[in-house]
Design an enzyme around this catalytic site. Structure first.
Site, PDB file in Angstrom:
ATOM      1  N   CYS A   3       2.339   5.392   2.321  1.00 24.77           N
ATOM      2  CA  CYS A   3       3.241   4.526   3.297  1.00 24.77           C
ATOM      3  C   CYS A   3       2.781   3.864   4.325  1.00 24.77           C
ATOM      4  O   CYS A   3       3.283   2.791   4.817  1.00 24.77           O
ATOM      5  CB  CYS A   3       4.242   5.778   3.908  1.00 24.77           C
ATOM      6  N   ALA A  23       1.709   0.452   2.941  1.00 24.18           N
ATOM      7  CA  ALA A  23       2.977  -0.260   2.672  1.00 24.18           C
ATOM      8  C   ALA A  23       3.465  -0.917   3.682  1.00 24.18           C
ATOM      9  O   ALA A  23       3.591  -1.894   4.023  1.00 24.18           O
ATOM     10  CB  ALA A  23       3.728   0.564   1.739  1.00 24.18           C
ATOM     11  N   GLU A  24       3.448  -0.016   4.850  1.00 26.24           N
ATOM     12  CA  GLU A  24       4.168  -0.642   6.001  1.00 26.24           C
ATOM     13  C   GLU A  24       3.388  -1.647   6.662  1.00 26.24           C
ATOM     14  O   GLU A  24       3.676  -2.495   7.391  1.00 26.24           O
ATOM     15  CB  GLU A  24       4.683   0.633   7.054  1.00 26.24           C
ATOM     16  N   SER A  25       1.771  -1.115   6.735  1.00 29.99           N
ATOM     17  CA  SER A  25       0.924  -2.000   7.263  1.00 29.99           C
ATOM     18  C   SER A  25       1.122  -3.537   6.858  1.00 29.99           C
ATOM     19  O   SER A  25       1.164  -4.714   7.598  1.00 29.99           O
ATOM     20  CB  SER A  25      -0.224  -1.756   7.307  1.00 29.99           C
ATOM     21  N   SER A  74       4.621  -4.972   7.222  1.00 29.58           N
ATOM     22  CA  SER A  74       4.936  -5.652   8.557  1.00 29.58           C
ATOM     23  C   SER A  74       4.128  -6.850   8.628  1.00 29.58           C
ATOM     24  O   SER A  74       4.693  -7.690   9.626  1.00 29.58           O
ATOM     25  CB  SER A  74       4.367  -4.440   9.555  1.00 29.58           C
TER      26      SER A  74
END
Length: 119
Positions: free
Chosen positions: A36, A39-41, A44
């Site tokens: 996660c 994925a978020e890095s 974003s």
């Protein structure tokens, strides 16, 4: 530090990778939370590039499905933009292992806002 390395970045697509080693749960497999974070890095980063100069991206929703364990090497994430509006950007993120097997599928939505004034 997660050891994330960015390999490609544009508003439409971001690619990054992360080592499995150092990002495992007690069973020796890649931690779902690490997937996660990856994925978020990268999602974003794509959202920030989509927002453009003078604007920021703030994550508002992430979901992830963990398909199979990864125990060694690297995982590579490809974030592909599926929506870009004035206030929201959404990315689909596919995370694969060194054998190109899907480890995780994630989706990230970020709110796009004007940057706050500098203090």
């Amino acid at each position: 530090m997660m050891g994330i390395e960015y390999l490609e970045a544009s508003p439409e697509r971001v690619v990054g990778r992360m080592p499995v080693k150092g990002n495992t749960q007690p069973y020796g497999i890649l931690h779902g939370g690490a997937s996660c974070v990856l994925a978020e890095s990268i999602g974003s980063a794509g959202a920030a590039l989509t927002a453009g100069e003078g604007r920021i991206a703030v994550g508002v929703e992430i979901n992830a499905t963990h398909h199979r364990p990864a125990t060694e090497g690297f995982v590579t994430a490809v974030a592909t933009r599926v929506h870009a509006g004035r206030t929201l950007a959404t990315f689909d993120i596919a995370i694969t292992d060194d054998q190109d097997r899907r480890v995780c599928t994630a989706r990230l939505t970020c709110m796009l806002r004007d940057a706050p004034p500098a203090p």
